[in-house]
Write a protein that holds these residues in place. Structure first.
Motif, PDB file in Angstrom:
ATOM      1  N   ALA A 455     -23.517 -23.272 -29.387  1.00 15.66           N
ATOM      2  CA  ALA A 455     -22.807 -24.451 -28.877  1.00 15.66           C
ATOM      3  C   ALA A 455     -22.602 -25.481 -29.974  1.00 15.66           C
ATOM      4  O   ALA A 455     -21.506 -26.033 -30.136  1.00 15.66           O
ATOM      5  CB  ALA A 455     -23.584 -25.066 -27.714  1.00 15.66           C
ATOM      6  N   MET A 456     -23.646 -25.751 -30.771  1.00 19.01           N
ATOM      7  CA  MET A 456     -23.543 -26.753 -31.827  1.00 19.01           C
ATOM      8  C   MET A 456     -22.584 -26.295 -32.912  1.00 19.01           C
ATOM      9  O   MET A 456     -21.841 -27.098 -33.474  1.00 19.01           O
ATOM     10  CB  MET A 456     -24.931 -27.037 -32.411  1.00 19.01           C
ATOM     11  N   GLU A 457     -22.575 -24.999 -33.203  1.00 17.40           N
ATOM     12  CA  GLU A 457     -21.677 -24.472 -34.227  1.00 17.40           C
ATOM     13  C   GLU A 457     -20.228 -24.607 -33.792  1.00 17.40           C
ATOM     14  O   GLU A 457     -19.341 -24.974 -34.570  1.00 17.40           O
ATOM     15  CB  GLU A 457     -21.998 -23.000 -34.498  1.00 17.40           C
ATOM     16  N   ALA A 458     -19.973 -24.366 -32.511  1.00 24.22           N
ATOM     17  CA  ALA A 458     -18.600 -24.405 -32.011  1.00 24.22           C
ATOM     18  C   ALA A 458     -18.070 -25.828 -31.878  1.00 24.22           C
ATOM     19  O   ALA A 458     -16.870 -26.069 -32.039  1.00 24.22           O
ATOM     20  CB  ALA A 458     -18.540 -23.714 -30.653  1.00 24.22           C
ATOM     21  N   LEU A 459     -18.975 -26.784 -31.612  1.00 23.29           N
ATOM     22  CA  LEU A 459     -18.539 -28.137 -31.276  1.00 23.29           C
ATOM     23  C   LEU A 459     -18.769 -29.145 -32.388  1.00 23.29           C
ATOM     24  O   LEU A 459     -18.464 -30.318 -32.230  1.00 23.29           O
ATOM     25  CB  LEU A 459     -19.282 -28.616 -30.020  1.00 23.29           C
ATOM     26  N   CYS A 460     -19.291 -28.702 -33.520  1.00 26.11           N
ATOM     27  CA  CYS A 460     -19.687 -29.612 -34.599  1.00 26.11           C
ATOM     28  C   CYS A 460     -18.517 -30.487 -35.065  1.00 26.11           C
ATOM     29  O   CYS A 460     -17.490 -29.974 -35.516  1.00 26.11           O
ATOM     30  CB  CYS A 460     -20.214 -28.811 -35.780  1.00 26.11           C
ATOM     31  N   PRO A 461     -18.623 -31.811 -34.958  1.00 26.89           N
ATOM     32  CA  PRO A 461     -17.539 -32.689 -35.407  1.00 26.89           C
ATOM     33  C   PRO A 461     -17.480 -32.786 -36.932  1.00 26.89           C
ATOM     34  O   PRO A 461     -18.466 -32.509 -37.617  1.00 26.89           O
ATOM     35  CB  PRO A 461     -17.898 -34.040 -34.780  1.00 26.89           C
ATOM     36  N   GLN A 462     -16.327 -33.187 -37.435  1.00 28.49           N
ATOM     37  CA  GLN A 462     -16.142 -33.358 -38.866  1.00 28.49           C
ATOM     38  C   GLN A 462     -16.244 -34.843 -39.225  1.00 28.49           C
ATOM     39  O   GLN A 462     -16.187 -35.713 -38.364  1.00 28.49           O
ATOM     40  CB  GLN A 462     -14.783 -32.805 -39.294  1.00 28.49           C
ATOM     41  N   GLY A 463     -16.379 -35.108 -40.530  1.00 32.27           N
ATOM     42  CA  GLY A 463     -16.490 -36.485 -40.973  1.00 32.27           C
ATOM     43  C   GLY A 463     -15.560 -36.781 -42.134  1.00 32.27           C
ATOM     44  O   GLY A 463     -15.193 -35.878 -42.894  1.00 32.27           O
ATOM     45  N   THR A 464     -15.163 -38.039 -42.264  1.00 29.63           N
ATOM     46  CA  THR A 464     -14.319 -38.488 -43.368  1.00 29.63           C
ATOM     47  C   THR A 464     -15.143 -39.383 -44.286  1.00 29.63           C
ATOM     48  O   THR A 464     -15.604 -40.454 -43.860  1.00 29.63           O
ATOM     49  CB  THR A 464     -13.107 -39.282 -42.843  1.00 29.63           C
ATOM     50  N   PRO A 465     -15.373 -38.984 -45.548  1.00 32.51           N
ATOM     51  CA  PRO A 465     -16.213 -39.800 -46.431  1.00 32.51           C
ATOM     52  C   PRO A 465     -15.611 -41.174 -46.686  1.00 32.51           C
ATOM     53  O   PRO A 465     -14.395 -41.344 -46.740  1.00 32.51           O
ATOM     54  CB  PRO A 465     -16.256 -38.971 -47.732  1.00 32.51           C
ATOM     55  N   VAL A 466     -16.477 -42.157 -46.851  1.00 27.57           N
ATOM     56  CA  VAL A 466     -16.050 -43.504 -47.205  1.00 27.57           C
ATOM     57  C   VAL A 466     -16.431 -43.764 -48.661  1.00 27.57           C
ATOM     58  O   VAL A 466     -17.343 -43.139 -49.205  1.00 27.57           O
ATOM     59  CB  VAL A 466     -16.697 -44.569 -46.289  1.00 27.57           C
ATOM     60  N   ALA A 467     -15.726 -44.693 -49.276  1.00 30.70           N
ATOM     61  CA  ALA A 467     -16.032 -45.052 -50.658  1.00 30.70           C
ATOM     62  C   ALA A 467     -17.271 -45.933 -50.698  1.00 30.70           C
ATOM     63  O   ALA A 467     -17.388 -46.898 -49.933  1.00 30.70           O
ATOM     64  CB  ALA A 467     -14.842 -45.779 -51.279  1.00 30.70           C
ATOM     65  N   ALA A 468     -18.194 -45.610 -51.590  1.00 31.83           N
ATOM     66  CA  ALA A 468     -19.418 -46.400 -51.721  1.00 31.83           C
ATOM     67  C   ALA A 468     -19.105 -47.782 -52.287  1.00 31.83           C
ATOM     68  O   ALA A 468     -18.257 -47.929 -53.178  1.00 31.83           O
ATOM     69  CB  ALA A 468     -20.412 -45.683 -52.620  1.00 31.83           C
ATOM     70  N   GLU A 469     -19.765 -48.793 -51.765  1.00 34.41           N
ATOM     71  CA  GLU A 469     -19.666 -50.157 -52.274  1.00 34.41           C
ATOM     72  C   GLU A 469     -20.871 -50.435 -53.183  1.00 34.41           C
ATOM     73  O   GLU A 469     -21.999 -50.057 -52.855  1.00 34.41           O
ATOM     74  CB  GLU A 469     -19.684 -51.164 -51.121  1.00 34.41           C
ATOM     75  N   PRO A 470     -20.669 -51.096 -54.318  1.00 26.08           N
ATOM     76  CA  PRO A 470     -21.809 -51.424 -55.177  1.00 26.08           C
ATOM     77  C   PRO A 470     -22.847 -52.249 -54.413  1.00 26.08           C
ATOM     78  O   PRO A 470     -22.496 -53.187 -53.681  1.00 26.08           O
ATOM     79  CB  PRO A 470     -21.178 -52.240 -56.308  1.00 26.08           C
ATOM     80  N   ALA A 471     -24.111 -51.895 -54.572  1.00 28.29           N
ATOM     81  CA  ALA A 471     -25.187 -52.626 -53.899  1.00 28.29           C
ATOM     82  C   ALA A 471     -26.393 -52.818 -54.811  1.00 28.29           C
ATOM     83  O   ALA A 471     -27.485 -53.104 -54.337  1.00 28.29           O
ATOM     84  CB  ALA A 471     -25.598 -51.882 -52.633  1.00 28.29           C
ATOM     85  N   THR A 472     -26.190 -52.668 -56.119  1.00 32.39           N
ATOM     86  CA  THR A 472     -27.305 -52.774 -57.061  1.00 32.39           C
ATOM     87  C   THR A 472     -27.919 -54.168 -57.042  1.00 32.39           C
ATOM     88  O   THR A 472     -29.149 -54.329 -56.979  1.00 32.39           O
ATOM     89  CB  THR A 472     -26.831 -52.434 -58.481  1.00 32.39           C
ATOM     90  N   VAL A 473     -27.077 -55.191 -57.074  1.00 34.92           N
ATOM     91  CA  VAL A 473     -27.583 -56.558 -57.062  1.00 34.92           C
ATOM     92  C   VAL A 473     -28.250 -56.862 -55.729  1.00 34.92           C
ATOM     93  O   VAL A 473     -29.336 -57.469 -55.681  1.00 34.92           O
ATOM     94  CB  VAL A 473     -26.445 -57.564 -57.333  1.00 34.92           C
ATOM     95  N   ALA A 474     -27.632 -56.428 -54.640  1.00 35.86           N
ATOM     96  CA  ALA A 474     -28.207 -56.664 -53.322  1.00 35.86           C
ATOM     97  C   ALA A 474     -29.573 -56.008 -53.188  1.00 35.86           C
ATOM     98  O   ALA A 474     -30.511 -56.609 -52.641  1.00 35.86           O
ATOM     99  CB  ALA A 474     -27.264 -56.134 -52.238  1.00 35.86           C
ATOM    100  N   ARG A 475     -29.744 -54.788 -53.708  1.00 32.64           N
ATOM    101  CA  ARG A 475     -31.039 -54.092 -53.633  1.00 32.64           C
ATOM    102  C   ARG A 475     -32.092 -54.849 -54.429  1.00 32.64           C
ATOM    103  O   ARG A 475     -33.236 -54.997 -53.984  1.00 32.64           O
ATOM    104  CB  ARG A 475     -30.895 -52.656 -54.148  1.00 32.64           C
TER     105      ARG A 475
END
Length: 497
Positions: A455-475
């Protein structure tokens, strides 16, 4: 014309119940829902009346079956899901003893300390995958015994929220591993209640229901409920899964593909990492639970995520649309021009495990405005998720995350999560939730798929990657602010190297 078979999924959430009907291709055929009140009788206490859950679920099911009748769709099985960790105390007649303390209830601090005085934390983690946690059901039972002795004396059964609904629907008391492992007393290796642990705590093993597989049929719909729900007589009811495990099933996340996890930007923030074997963090900073697919998973939970943005909007900018706030934040650079937000508005779960920490903005000046507040809040929630993921990273094989939840609609927020966690994040093309997962867990019992894997193999949804935002300073700013305000938690807050 022949009827279309559908499976139903019920998700007993904190704000309301959602019910869905899916066909064998995983398509949403119909849905319905009801809300119910949240009780806060004292600061730090959150409760709900199990009777409200039942009333809402029956009404929603009746609405759903009405819709299905017009579509010539036939329910062939029903799966359960719901909020984890709550305590539904029942007497010898199966009647509710008191309102149910919930997953985010914080009254059990003394009970947690008492448990870890009697069972060393390392032993508790080795047995159950987790340390004692204020929100778990086990400390709630200890609290009930020590604080409301008369109510505890009447208690003969301790059920989780979805399992209580299952009892109402079928007359049978059952649980399954993904939810039961959030009680705090399930031996993960054996997938059964830990008799030695319960004996040390002087709790009766008979309080807890039998644990069956997540795809098992726990019983059939009680005849007297067919009229109230519109459901067919003898409908099989399937054990299902806790909300996070069920949502993961809907996303196709399985221990057979441990490189793909998920991140949810809902009221709380959740990072989910599938595992092939029970591998806990030795310090218990993130949770280890059984997965509904027969494997295991790590779970990192930060208590204020999209809920923090809702709080900011409600308190500081009630007339402003969320899209406006997010648009303003997009014009502010990494680190929000020196402003940092610690998102601990309700204490914190992973990895701090501290109900007493509190939120804060630091680095404010006259030059800062609303856009900086919003940007810092988005960065702060992403950094809190990164703190949890840094604990999970060496224990798992996750290299990408599927994103869900209301916050996942924001490219900026998802990009910040990707940048802070240093991992690819993709937005799911659909937004399946725990109710969908519960319906999928019911498909094998209904004969719509041979087993859950199929069931999981047949119904597995797909995803669209997003561009990473810089977070070095925030971390860096996040780690510095955490070390300054809560030095006892500084090691967990260090940014990734």
């Amino acid at each position: 014309m022949s009827e279309t078979p559908v499976t139903l999924g019920v998700d007993l959430g904190t704000s309301g119940v959602k019910v869905v009907a899916l066909d064998d291709a995983g398509r949403l055929v119909a849905e319905a829902g009801r809300s119910y009140p949240l009780l806060t009788p004292r600061p730090g206490w959150t409760e709900q009346r199990p009777q409200d859950w039942v009333a809402g679920a029956l009404e929603a099911l009746r609405e759903l079956t009405g819709k299905l009748a017009t579509m010539n769709a036939l329910p062939v099985a029903l799966g359960l899901s719901g909020q984890m960790h709550g305590l539904v105390a029942l007497d010898a007649h199966g009647e509710v003893v008191r309102p149910a303390p919930l997953w985010n209830d914080q009254r059990t601090g003394q009970a947690v300390a008492w448990i870890e005085e009697r069972i060393p934390r390392a032993d508790l983690i080795a047995r159950t995958g987790n340390r004692a946690v204020t929100g778990f059901q086990l400390p709630k039972l200890v609290w009930l015994r020590e604080t409301e002795g008369e109510a505890f004396a009447r208690t003969r059964h301790a059920l989780l929220p979805k399992d209580y609904l299952g009892y109402v629907l079928t007359g049978e008391m059952r649980s399954e591993p993904s939810d039961a492992s959030g009680v705090g007393a399930l031996n993960l290796a054996k997938r059964g209640w830990d008799a030695d642990l319960l004996s040390v705590l002087d709790l009766n093993r008979a309080l807890f229901p039998e644990v069956v597989p997540s795809t098992a049929v726990i019983g059939t719909l009680r005849a007297e409920l067919t009229g109230a729900t519109g459901l067919p007589k003898g409908l099989p009811i399937v054990a299902g899964g806790g909300d996070n495990a069920a949502a993961a099933v809907a996303l196709g996340l399985t221990s057979r593909r441990p490189e793909v996890g998920s991140v949810s930007l809902g009221t709380s923030g959740v990072v989910f990492a599938p595992l092939t074997a029970p591998t806990p963090d030795p310090e218990g900073r993130v949770h280890l639970f059984a997965h509904a697919d027969g494997g295991y998973h790590l779970l990192g939970v930060t208590l204020a995520c999209a809920g923090a943005l809702q709080w900011l909007r409600d308190k500081l900018a009630p007339e402003v649309a969320f899209d406006t706030l997010l648009g303003e934040a997009a014009g502010v650079p990494d680190g929000a021009d020196g402003v940092t937000f610690l998102p601990y508005l309700a204490g914190e779960r992973s990895p701090l495990m501290d109900p007493d920490v509190r939120g804060a903005w630091t680095g404010l000046s006259l030059a800062h405005g609303r856009a900086h507040f919003t940007r810092a809040l988005l960065e702060g929630t992403a950094c809190a998720l990164a703190d949890a993921f840094e604990v999970m990273r060496p224990l798992s094989r996750v290299s990408s995350l599927l994103a869900t939840g209301g916050g996942a609609r924001s490219d900026l927020w998802l990009g910040l999560v990707s940048g802070a966690l240093s991992v690819q994040v993709a937005r799911s093309e659909s937004e399946p939730g725990a109710a969908d997962g519960a319906a999928i867990l019911a498909m094998p019992a209904a004969g719509l798929h041979a087993n859950l894997e199929a069931a999981m193999e047949a119904l597995c949804p797909q995803g669209t990657p997003v561009a990473a935002e810089p977070a070095t300073v925030a971390r860096r700013q996040h780690a510095e602010a955490l070390a300054q305000l809560y030095p006892q938690h500084a090691p967990a807050g260090q940014p990734a190297s």
